[in-house]
Enzyme design. Structure first.
Site, PDB file in Angstrom:
ATOM      1  CD  GLU A 171      -0.583  -5.058   6.528  1.00 13.90           C
ATOM      2  OE1 GLU A 171      -0.528  -5.523   5.366  1.00 13.90           O
ATOM      3  OE2 GLU A 171      -0.859  -3.872   6.769  1.00 13.90           O
ATOM      4  CB  CYS A 179      -0.996  -0.051   1.154  1.00  9.36           C
ATOM      5  SG  CYS A 179      -2.431   0.975   0.815  1.00  9.36           S
ATOM      6  CG  HIS A 230      -3.206  -2.824   4.167  1.00 14.89           C
ATOM      7  ND1 HIS A 230      -2.333  -2.283   5.085  1.00 14.89           N
ATOM      8  CD2 HIS A 230      -3.716  -1.791   3.478  1.00 14.89           C
ATOM      9  CE1 HIS A 230      -2.323  -0.972   4.960  1.00 14.89           C
ATOM     10  NE2 HIS A 230      -3.152  -0.638   3.993  1.00 14.89           N
TER      11      HIS A 230
HETATM   12  N1  GLN Z   1      -3.546   6.565   0.774  1.00 15.96           N
HETATM   13  C1  GLN Z   1      -2.352   6.314   1.508  1.00 15.96           C
HETATM   14  C2  GLN Z   1      -1.181   7.109   0.928  1.00 15.96           C
HETATM   15  O1  GLN Z   1      -1.340   7.817   0.000  1.00 15.96           O
HETATM   16  C3  GLN Z   1      -2.014   4.841   1.534  1.00 15.96           C
HETATM   17  C4  GLN Z   1      -3.023   4.111   2.363  1.00 15.96           C
HETATM   18  C5  GLN Z   1      -2.520   2.847   3.004  1.00 15.96           C
HETATM   19  O2  GLN Z   1      -1.333   2.584   3.088  1.00 15.96           O
HETATM   20  N2  GLN Z   1      -3.451   2.101   3.505  1.00 15.96           N
HETATM   21  O3  GLN Z   1      -0.101   7.009   1.391  1.00 15.96           O
END
Ligand code: GLN
Length: 194
Positions: free
Chosen positions: A177, A85, A175
């Site tokens: 995890e 992410c 994610h």
């Molecule tokens: N939207 C977040 C960002 O721009 C990422 C979100 C996440 O890691 N769950 O960093």
């Protein structure tokens, strides 16, 4: 699961900001020795590194204020990194809507919060070679462009890449995890073990 074989592997989880603890738990289940990386000195003890989800803007700011940018780039020339992410955003070559310069380790162009606000968080089935895994997407980035032939797609949702690999490095837009499924961690550790 080849727990014994992986016991000696030291896997760092970047712990400047974000969801690092759940990664530590998942890594323990896979059978490696995880530890938190907070400085460049910590980094050099690791055989592989996970950059967790969180807020990429904050994470990048901390990476730069801790003077870890160069250390992470150097590390990536020898050892595998998995970014999940926000971690994927940090690793990307291009981020279309970010007030920072990412590390440029994965040859993809990503868009932050690429699924819009309506579906800020959702669960989806991801197609992988072995079948299906569940992905939890939280304000997830979207991989808009692949910038090199070296980037391989390992997982998709609606034919869109959500899990990629380039050389020894991997990235997921979701994610891994946050579910019980250890597929991503196991495959990443397999890469580190090589
Ligand atoms: N939207 C977040 C960002 O721009 C990422 C979100 C996440 O890691 N769950 O960093």
């Amino acid at each position: 699961m080849p727990t014994e074989e992986y016991k000696g592997l030291k896997i760092g989880v970047l712990a400047l900001q974000g969801a690092f603890n759940k990664h530590v738990k998942a890594l323990k289940k896979v059978g490696v020795t995880p530890f938190l990386v907070k400085t460049s000195a910590d980094l050099f003890l690791a055989d592989g590194l996970i950059i967790p989800g969180g807020e990429s803007t904050v994470m990048m700011r901390l990476i730069d204020s801790m003077r870890m940018r160069e250390a992470l780039q150097k590390f990536s020339q020898k050892k595998p990194i998995l970014g999940t992410c926000a971690g994927l955003i940090v690793l990307a070559k291009e981020v279309q809507n970010a007030p920072f310069t990412p590390l440029g380790i994965l040859s993809v162009s990503v868009k932050r919060n690429g699924f819009g606000r309506q579906i800020a968080s959702h669960r989806r089935a991801c197609q992988i070679k072995e079948g299906q895994i569940e992905g939890i997407f939280i304000r997830a980035p979207r991989i808009e462009n692949v910038l090199s032939k070296a980037v391989e797609t390992l997982g998709t949702v609606d034919h869109e890449a959500v899990w990629i690999q380039e050389g020894v490095h991997m990235g997921t837009t979701f994610h891994p995890e946050l579910t019980e499924d250890l597929t991503i961690h196991t495959q990443f550790i397999g890469q580190v073990a090589k």
